[in-house]
Design a protein around this motif. Structure first.
Motif, mmCIF file in Angstrom:
data_model
loop_
_atom_site.group_PDB
_atom_site.id
_atom_site.type_symbol
_atom_site.label_atom_id
_atom_site.label_comp_id
_atom_site.label_asym_id
_atom_site.label_seq_id
_atom_site.Cartn_x
_atom_site.Cartn_y
_atom_site.Cartn_z
ATOM 1 N N ILE A 39 -1.839 5.259 -14.669
ATOM 2 C CA ILE A 39 -1.499 5.449 -13.262
ATOM 3 C C ILE A 39 -0.277 4.601 -12.935
ATOM 4 C CG2 ILE A 39 -2.310 5.140 -10.887
ATOM 5 C CD1 ILE A 39 -5.111 5.724 -11.862
ATOM 6 N N PRO A 40 0.804 5.205 -12.429
ATOM 7 C CA PRO A 40 2.090 4.515 -12.346
ATOM 8 C C PRO A 40 2.319 3.699 -11.076
ATOM 9 C CG PRO A 40 2.367 6.804 -11.688
ATOM 10 C CD PRO A 40 0.906 6.630 -12.049
ATOM 11 N N TRP A 41 1.384 3.689 -10.118
ATOM 12 C CA TRP A 41 1.760 3.127 -8.825
ATOM 13 C C TRP A 41 1.462 1.635 -8.669
ATOM 14 C CZ3 TRP A 41 -1.879 7.446 -8.097
ATOM 15 C CH2 TRP A 41 -3.213 7.043 -8.060
ATOM 16 N N LEU A 42 1.144 0.952 -9.748
ATOM 17 C CA LEU A 42 0.948 -0.479 -9.668
ATOM 18 C C LEU A 42 1.966 -1.215 -10.544
ATOM 19 C CD1 LEU A 42 -2.934 -0.892 -9.767
ATOM 20 C CD2 LEU A 42 -1.440 -0.674 -7.789
ATOM 21 N N ILE A 43 2.317 -2.399 -10.118
ATOM 22 C CA ILE A 43 3.275 -3.217 -10.863
ATOM 23 C C ILE A 43 2.539 -3.952 -11.975
ATOM 24 C CG2 ILE A 43 4.807 -5.216 -10.702
ATOM 25 C CD1 ILE A 43 5.373 -4.332 -7.815
ATOM 26 N N HIS A 103 0.816 -1.217 0.000
ATOM 27 C CA HIS A 103 0.000 0.000 0.000
ATOM 28 C C HIS A 103 0.854 1.274 0.000
ATOM 29 C CE1 HIS A 103 -3.601 -2.425 0.705
ATOM 30 N NE2 HIS A 103 -2.882 -3.093 1.578
ATOM 31 N N ASN A 104 1.993 1.196 -0.639
ATOM 32 C CA ASN A 104 2.871 2.357 -0.751
ATOM 33 C C ASN A 104 2.973 2.855 -2.186
ATOM 34 O OD1 ASN A 104 4.027 3.271 1.794
ATOM 35 N ND2 ASN A 104 4.859 1.198 1.975
ATOM 36 N N GLY A 105 2.147 2.297 -3.066
ATOM 37 C CA GLY A 105 2.202 2.743 -4.454
ATOM 38 C C GLY A 105 3.496 2.341 -5.133
ATOM 39 N N MET A 106 3.982 1.141 -4.809
ATOM 40 C CA MET A 106 5.215 0.666 -5.421
ATOM 41 C C MET A 106 4.929 0.171 -6.834
ATOM 42 S SD MET A 106 7.739 1.054 -3.344
ATOM 43 C CE MET A 106 7.986 1.483 -1.615
ATOM 44 N N GLY A 107 5.468 0.846 -7.813
ATOM 45 C CA GLY A 107 5.240 0.477 -9.203
ATOM 46 C C GLY A 107 6.449 -0.190 -9.821
ATOM 47 N N ASN A 108 6.551 -0.092 -11.143
ATOM 48 C CA ASN A 108 7.617 -0.777 -11.860
ATOM 49 C C ASN A 108 9.005 -0.284 -11.483
ATOM 50 O OD1 ASN A 108 5.757 -2.332 -13.229
ATOM 51 N ND2 ASN A 108 5.646 -0.948 -14.993
ATOM 52 N N TYR A 109 9.136 1.010 -11.185
ATOM 53 C CA TYR A 109 10.450 1.531 -10.816
ATOM 54 C C TYR A 109 10.926 0.888 -9.522
ATOM 55 C CZ TYR A 109 9.640 5.076 -14.402
ATOM 56 O OH TYR A 109 9.403 5.714 -15.591
ATOM 57 N N ALA A 110 10.007 0.716 -8.598
ATOM 58 C CA ALA A 110 10.357 0.073 -7.330
ATOM 59 C C ALA A 110 10.740 -1.386 -7.566
ATOM 60 C CB ALA A 110 9.195 0.163 -6.350
ATOM 61 N N SER A 117 -0.434 -8.984 -4.791
ATOM 62 C CA SER A 117 -1.880 -8.866 -4.808
ATOM 63 C C SER A 117 -2.311 -7.440 -5.129
ATOM 64 C CB SER A 117 -2.447 -9.278 -3.441
ATOM 65 O OG SER A 117 -3.835 -9.085 -3.384
ATOM 66 N N GLY A 118 -3.368 -7.314 -5.928
ATOM 67 C CA GLY A 118 -3.947 -6.005 -6.201
ATOM 68 C C GLY A 118 -3.101 -5.116 -7.087
ATOM 69 N N ASN A 119 -2.293 -5.715 -7.961
ATOM 70 C CA ASN A 119 -1.512 -4.926 -8.905
ATOM 71 C C ASN A 119 -2.143 -5.015 -10.294
ATOM 72 O OD1 ASN A 119 1.111 -3.578 -7.845
ATOM 73 N ND2 ASN A 119 0.960 -5.495 -6.680
ATOM 74 N N ASN A 120 -1.344 -4.833 -11.305
ATOM 75 C CA ASN A 120 -1.882 -4.788 -12.667
ATOM 76 C C ASN A 120 -1.246 -5.855 -13.549
ATOM 77 O OD1 ASN A 120 -3.641 -3.702 -14.575
ATOM 78 N ND2 ASN A 120 -2.130 -2.248 -15.349
ATOM 79 N N LEU A 121 -1.022 -7.035 -12.960
ATOM 80 C CA LEU A 121 -0.428 -8.122 -13.711
ATOM 81 C C LEU A 121 -1.461 -8.745 -14.650
ATOM 82 C CD1 LEU A 121 1.606 -9.934 -10.930
ATOM 83 C CD2 LEU A 121 2.476 -8.373 -12.682
ATOM 84 N N GLU A 122 -0.955 -9.205 -15.784
ATOM 85 C CA GLU A 122 -1.756 -9.969 -16.725
ATOM 86 C C GLU A 122 -1.061 -11.305 -16.968
ATOM 87 O OE1 GLU A 122 -1.739 -7.111 -19.886
ATOM 88 O OE2 GLU A 122 -3.661 -6.246 -19.256
ATOM 89 N N ASP A 123 -1.590 -12.092 -17.880
ATOM 90 C CA ASP A 123 -1.016 -13.413 -18.142
ATOM 91 C C ASP A 123 0.477 -13.340 -18.446
ATOM 92 O OD1 ASP A 123 -3.436 -14.723 -17.783
ATOM 93 O OD2 ASP A 123 -4.003 -14.523 -19.882
ATOM 94 N N ALA A 124 0.873 -12.379 -19.246
ATOM 95 C CA ALA A 124 2.280 -12.264 -19.631
ATOM 96 C C ALA A 124 3.165 -12.021 -18.409
ATOM 97 C CB ALA A 124 2.464 -11.141 -20.650
#
Length: 394
Positions: free
Chosen positions: A53-57, A10-17, A82-89
């Motif tokens: 929105i950049p805060w999800l992986i 819940h810290n908005g850790m996205g791809n950069y993190a 959990s609760g990120n923006n992952l897809e099958d790939a």
């Protein structure tokens, strides 16, 4: 540094993190790593509305995290995404973690992401990790966000994990994935896993009926099984026939720890009587039964009290919370008094009773107090919330 746990949820850790954290692969002695990069469903929904929105992986971040396979000493890895923006790939990329040369334990939480049938096929290839002996996969609530079209095929893919050469501990969380009886039949083939001794299946909030439970009862055939946890809560369709099928788990020759969650279903006294026969399980010492919000009466409680005859039982948890005003009067002080007979269990030292929302009253509380006479009991938990217990009962 050989063990590291980082909770960054819940810290908005996205791809950069994710990219920054991947540098941990360079820690030469690191063998145990836990990363919690989960986000709330509200963040997930915001991203569905605006993918910028950049805060999800997303899949790019998964690629960075998959590079942790290069950590030279890594043996145990836990990733909560959990609760990120992952897809099958993205999930397929994470499966590359199986290439970590010394990996023995892996936990992947990809719940509340966007997955389809292809994700399950990808996860099945984790069976190729030669040293992997402990695996936990959480795919709960993914179907709330997308459509897994064929849950039977998805279950068949997961069941193929039985082919993992070293696997002895497996946890599959499929809450709200709408698993059907056919899917349950597929999962039952896990009984063919030669080394499996610990199994947890969360199939709560699915579409199972008694037929699905009858199929899963065949897990008693797992050759080395000693610990089993099954969650069938919130089906509203499982009744006495399902409970009677699960009672056959008593035939598992090495089973010593069993947890069955049948809360919010249609189990009645006949089902409770069948489950009480679990006392015949040869080596059983720890039992958790959740029959909250079913249709039991005093006769059902009297049947459950016969668990006292289990010869090695030392830890028992019974959840019998009522389902509301209509069923509060189904249980009386006579039923609660029967539960007090558990004091006669010869080795019982830990007991938990959840009777919340039942009409226990002062008479019922006095009856339950008879547990004080249990000779070896040293730990007791009683939940009597909203049970009409007054000063006399206290």
């Amino acid at each position: 540094l050989h063990s590291l746990s980082l909770d960054l949820s819940h810290n908005g850790m996205g791809n950069y993190a994710a990219e920054a954290l991947s540098v941990l692969k360079k820690a030469p002695a690191l063998h145990t790593l836990h990363l919690d990069l989960s986000n709330g469903l509200e963040d997930r929904c915001a991203t569905l509305l605006d993918s910028r929105i950049p805060w999800l992986i997303d899949n790019e971040g998964a690629l960075s995290l998959a590079s942790l396979k290069e950590a030279p000493s890594l043996r145990a890895l836990s990733l909560n995404l959990s609760g990120n923006n992952l897809e099958d790939a993205g999930v397929r990329t994470l499966v590359l973690l199986k290439e970590a040369p010394f990996l023995q334990s892996l936990s992947l939480d990809v719940s509340k992401n966007t997955v389809t049938d292809a994700t399950f096929q990808a996860l099945a290839s984790l069976k190729e990790a030669p040293l992997l002996h402990t695996l936990s996969l959480n795919l709960s609530e993914c179907d709330e966000l997308c459509a897994v079209r064929n849950t039977e095929a998805a279950a068949q893919a997961l069941a193929s994990l039985k082919e993992a050469p070293s696997l002895h501990t497996l946890s599959l969380s499929l809450n709200s994935m709408r698993m059907t009886d056919a899917a349950a039949q597929a999962l039952a083939s896990l009984k063919e896993a030669p080394l499996l001794h610990t199994l947890r299946l969360d199939l709560s909030r699915s579409h199972l009926t008694d037929y699905g439970l009858q199929a899963l009862a065949s897990l008693k055939g797992v050759p080395s099984l000693h610990t089993l946890r099954l969650d069938f809560s919130f089906h509203f369709a499982v009744g006495n026939a399902g409970a009677q099928a699960l009672a056959s788990l008593k035939e598992a020759p090495h089973l010593h720890t069993l947890s069955l969650d049948l809360s919010s279903n249609l189990v009645g006294n006949a089902g409770a009587q069948a489950l009480a026969s679990l006392k015949e399980t040869p080596l059983l010492h720890t039992l958790h039964l959740d029959l909250s919000r079913n249709i039991l009466t005093d006769d059902g409680l009297q049947a459950l009290a016969s668990l006292k005859a289990a010869p090695f039982l030392h830890t028992l948890s019974l959840h019998l919370a009522s389902q509301g005003d209509e069923s509060r009067t189904n249980l009386t002080h006579q039923g609660f008094g029967a539960l007090a007979n558990l004091k006669e269990a010869p080795h019982l030292h830990t007991l938990s009773l959840n009777l919340s929302d039942c009409s226990v009253g002062d008479a019922g509380a006095e009856a339950v107090a008879g547990l004080k006479e249990a000779p070896r009991l040293h730990t007791l938990s009683l939940n009597l919330s909203d049970c009409s217990v007054g000063d006399a009962g206290a």
